[in-house]
Design a protein around this motif. Sequence first.
Motif, PDB file in Angstrom:
ATOM      1  N   LYS A  73     -35.815  39.840  81.609  1.00 44.81           N
ATOM      2  CA  LYS A  73     -36.038  39.911  83.136  1.00 44.81           C
ATOM      3  C   LYS A  73     -36.850  41.034  83.636  1.00 44.81           C
ATOM      4  O   LYS A  73     -37.583  40.782  84.598  1.00 44.81           O
ATOM      5  CB  LYS A  73     -34.709  39.898  84.060  1.00 44.81           C
ATOM      6  N   ALA A  74     -36.871  42.118  82.873  1.00 45.83           N
ATOM      7  CA  ALA A  74     -37.560  43.328  83.272  1.00 45.83           C
ATOM      8  C   ALA A  74     -38.853  43.643  82.660  1.00 45.83           C
ATOM      9  O   ALA A  74     -39.651  44.093  83.075  1.00 45.83           O
ATOM     10  CB  ALA A  74     -36.569  44.531  83.035  1.00 45.83           C
ATOM     11  N   GLY A  75     -39.008  42.746  81.482  1.00 43.29           N
ATOM     12  CA  GLY A  75     -40.124  43.229  80.647  1.00 43.29           C
ATOM     13  C   GLY A  75     -41.497  42.659  81.229  1.00 43.29           C
ATOM     14  O   GLY A  75     -41.545  41.911  82.149  1.00 43.29           O
ATOM     15  N   PRO A  76     -42.336  42.804  80.579  1.00 41.44           N
ATOM     16  CA  PRO A  76     -43.705  42.200  80.901  1.00 41.44           C
ATOM     17  C   PRO A  76     -43.808  40.691  80.727  1.00 41.44           C
ATOM     18  O   PRO A  76     -42.986  40.260  79.481  1.00 41.44           O
ATOM     19  CB  PRO A  76     -44.799  42.965  79.991  1.00 41.44           C
ATOM     20  N   GLU A  77     -44.635  40.191  81.486  1.00 42.63           N
ATOM     21  CA  GLU A  77     -44.602  38.523  81.416  1.00 42.63           C
ATOM     22  C   GLU A  77     -44.968  38.187  80.140  1.00 42.63           C
ATOM     23  O   GLU A  77     -44.299  37.233  79.413  1.00 42.63           O
ATOM     24  CB  GLU A  77     -45.681  38.018  82.470  1.00 42.63           C
ATOM     25  N   ALA A  78     -45.808  38.652  79.234  1.00 47.17           N
ATOM     26  CA  ALA A  78     -46.248  38.234  78.018  1.00 47.17           C
ATOM     27  C   ALA A  78     -45.151  38.330  77.050  1.00 47.17           C
ATOM     28  O   ALA A  78     -45.272  37.732  75.938  1.00 47.17           O
ATOM     29  CB  ALA A  78     -47.350  39.261  77.375  1.00 47.17           C
ATOM     30  N   GLU A  79     -43.970  39.150  77.188  1.00 43.09           N
ATOM     31  CA  GLU A  79     -43.024  39.116  76.403  1.00 43.09           C
ATOM     32  C   GLU A  79     -41.740  38.687  76.543  1.00 43.09           C
ATOM     33  O   GLU A  79     -40.843  38.598  76.016  1.00 43.09           O
ATOM     34  CB  GLU A  79     -42.606  40.772  76.207  1.00 43.09           C
ATOM     35  N   ARG A  80     -41.712  37.789  77.806  1.00 43.07           N
ATOM     36  CA  ARG A  80     -40.436  37.293  78.251  1.00 43.07           C
ATOM     37  C   ARG A  80     -39.863  36.307  77.052  1.00 43.07           C
ATOM     38  O   ARG A  80     -38.570  35.970  77.039  1.00 43.07           O
ATOM     39  CB  ARG A  80     -40.818  36.767  79.689  1.00 43.07           C
ATOM     40  N   GLU A  81     -40.864  35.408  76.674  1.00 44.87           N
ATOM     41  CA  GLU A  81     -40.468  34.388  75.877  1.00 44.87           C
ATOM     42  C   GLU A  81     -39.932  34.978  74.314  1.00 44.87           C
ATOM     43  O   GLU A  81     -38.852  34.740  73.966  1.00 44.87           O
ATOM     44  CB  GLU A  81     -41.510  33.395  75.492  1.00 44.87           C
ATOM     45  N   LEU A  82     -40.334  36.307  74.109  1.00 42.77           N
ATOM     46  CA  LEU A  82     -39.799  36.741  72.956  1.00 42.77           C
ATOM     47  C   LEU A  82     -38.260  37.245  73.264  1.00 42.77           C
ATOM     48  O   LEU A  82     -37.332  36.969  72.549  1.00 42.77           O
ATOM     49  CB  LEU A  82     -40.569  38.233  72.564  1.00 42.77           C
ATOM     50  N   TRP A  83     -38.222  37.967  74.392  1.00 39.75           N
ATOM     51  CA  TRP A  83     -36.720  38.404  74.565  1.00 39.75           C
ATOM     52  C   TRP A  83     -35.835  37.249  75.124  1.00 39.75           C
ATOM     53  O   TRP A  83     -34.662  37.342  74.653  1.00 39.75           O
ATOM     54  CB  TRP A  83     -36.728  39.506  75.794  1.00 39.75           C
ATOM     55  N   ARG A  84     -36.306  36.144  75.507  1.00 39.07           N
ATOM     56  CA  ARG A  84     -35.549  35.086  76.004  1.00 39.07           C
ATOM     57  C   ARG A  84     -35.140  34.306  74.576  1.00 39.07           C
ATOM     58  O   ARG A  84     -33.906  33.879  74.661  1.00 39.07           O
ATOM     59  CB  ARG A  84     -36.346  33.912  76.736  1.00 39.07           C
ATOM     60  N   GLY A  85     -36.020  34.269  73.587  1.00 39.60           N
ATOM     61  CA  GLY A  85     -35.718  33.747  72.325  1.00 39.60           C
ATOM     62  C   GLY A  85     -34.503  34.556  71.711  1.00 39.60           C
ATOM     63  O   GLY A  85     -33.592  33.854  70.939  1.00 39.60           O
ATOM     64  N   LEU A  86     -34.722  35.819  71.479  1.00 35.42           N
ATOM     65  CA  LEU A  86     -33.657  36.714  71.039  1.00 35.42           C
ATOM     66  C   LEU A  86     -32.422  36.587  71.658  1.00 35.42           C
ATOM     67  O   LEU A  86     -31.416  36.493  71.039  1.00 35.42           O
ATOM     68  CB  LEU A  86     -34.098  38.153  71.208  1.00 35.42           C
ATOM     69  N   ALA A  87     -32.439  36.298  73.108  1.00 32.27           N
ATOM     70  CA  ALA A  87     -31.109  35.909  73.906  1.00 32.27           C
ATOM     71  C   ALA A  87     -30.358  34.758  73.427  1.00 32.27           C
ATOM     72  O   ALA A  87     -29.338  34.803  73.097  1.00 32.27           O
ATOM     73  CB  ALA A  87     -31.413  36.105  75.237  1.00 32.27           C
ATOM     74  N   GLN A  88     -31.425  33.698  73.225  1.00 38.35           N
ATOM     75  CA  GLN A  88     -30.798  32.256  72.847  1.00 38.35           C
ATOM     76  C   GLN A  88     -30.289  32.543  71.292  1.00 38.35           C
ATOM     77  O   GLN A  88     -29.225  31.830  71.107  1.00 38.35           O
ATOM     78  CB  GLN A  88     -31.996  31.422  72.565  1.00 38.35           C
ATOM     79  N   LEU A  89     -30.732  33.423  70.381  1.00 41.70           N
ATOM     80  CA  LEU A  89     -30.359  33.289  69.196  1.00 41.70           C
ATOM     81  C   LEU A  89     -28.869  34.028  69.184  1.00 41.70           C
ATOM     82  O   LEU A  89     -27.880  33.509  68.475  1.00 41.70           O
ATOM     83  CB  LEU A  89     -31.323  34.497  68.210  1.00 41.70           C
ATOM     84  N   ALA A  90     -28.953  35.050  70.074  1.00 45.50           N
ATOM     85  CA  ALA A  90     -27.259  35.885  70.176  1.00 45.50           C
ATOM     86  C   ALA A  90     -26.264  34.718  70.717  1.00 45.50           C
ATOM     87  O   ALA A  90     -25.261  34.883  70.512  1.00 45.50           O
ATOM     88  CB  ALA A  90     -27.713  37.069  71.100  1.00 45.50           C
ATOM     89  N   VAL A  91     -26.999  33.910  71.829  1.00 46.56           N
ATOM     90  CA  VAL A  91     -25.933  32.957  72.182  1.00 46.56           C
ATOM     91  C   VAL A  91     -25.638  31.843  71.355  1.00 46.56           C
ATOM     92  O   VAL A  91     -24.587  31.431  71.414  1.00 46.56           O
ATOM     93  CB  VAL A  91     -26.534  32.230  73.733  1.00 46.56           C
ATOM     94  N   GLY A  92     -26.657  31.451  70.596  1.00 48.58           N
ATOM     95  CA  GLY A  92     -26.344  30.533  69.531  1.00 48.58           C
ATOM     96  C   GLY A  92     -25.292  30.836  68.619  1.00 48.58           C
ATOM     97  O   GLY A  92     -24.357  30.228  68.219  1.00 48.58           O
TER      98      GLY A  92
END
Length: 159
Positions: A73-92
């Motif tokens: 949510k706070a990072g640069p737009e270009a990195e949001r999918e990276l952090w979102r993907g990492l969040a999904q790995l943790a939720v998985g």
Amino acid sequence: MDRARRDRDEEGRARNARPRDGLGRPLPYGAAGVERQPEGVVRDPAETLREAQRLLDAGMPFHAHEVFEDAWKAGPEAERELWRGLAQLAVGLTHAARGNTAGGARLLERGADRVAGFTGRPYGLDVPGLVVWARTLAGRVGAAAEPVDAAAEAPRLLG
């Protein structure tokens, strides 16, 4: 007791005040729970990865997901999918540890798809290793009926 007032933040947004266990499951009001991650913390990428790894190693992937969510949510737009993907790995991993193995497998695959789009080693992340970890775990838990041990299955973020 006014639960509606208690379960809202200062801006009036809904914030569930129920305590949670180590996998983020809500517990009854008044029960002893695990300390929640503060929301909206801005960390630099190295701090984000250190804190998330600490939580993953402790068997608390739900809490690690919240750390990644702050970065997304706070990072640069270009990195949001990276952090979102990492969040999904943790939720998985969270779902797999809770016994929702089919849902856990789907989220692990989605997270792997997102992080796989990042080449190299952004912030030292072992992207290829994380993708292999996620897809391997997804294959194992998707066919299993038993929950996994979150700490034993925690990935290594940095290679």
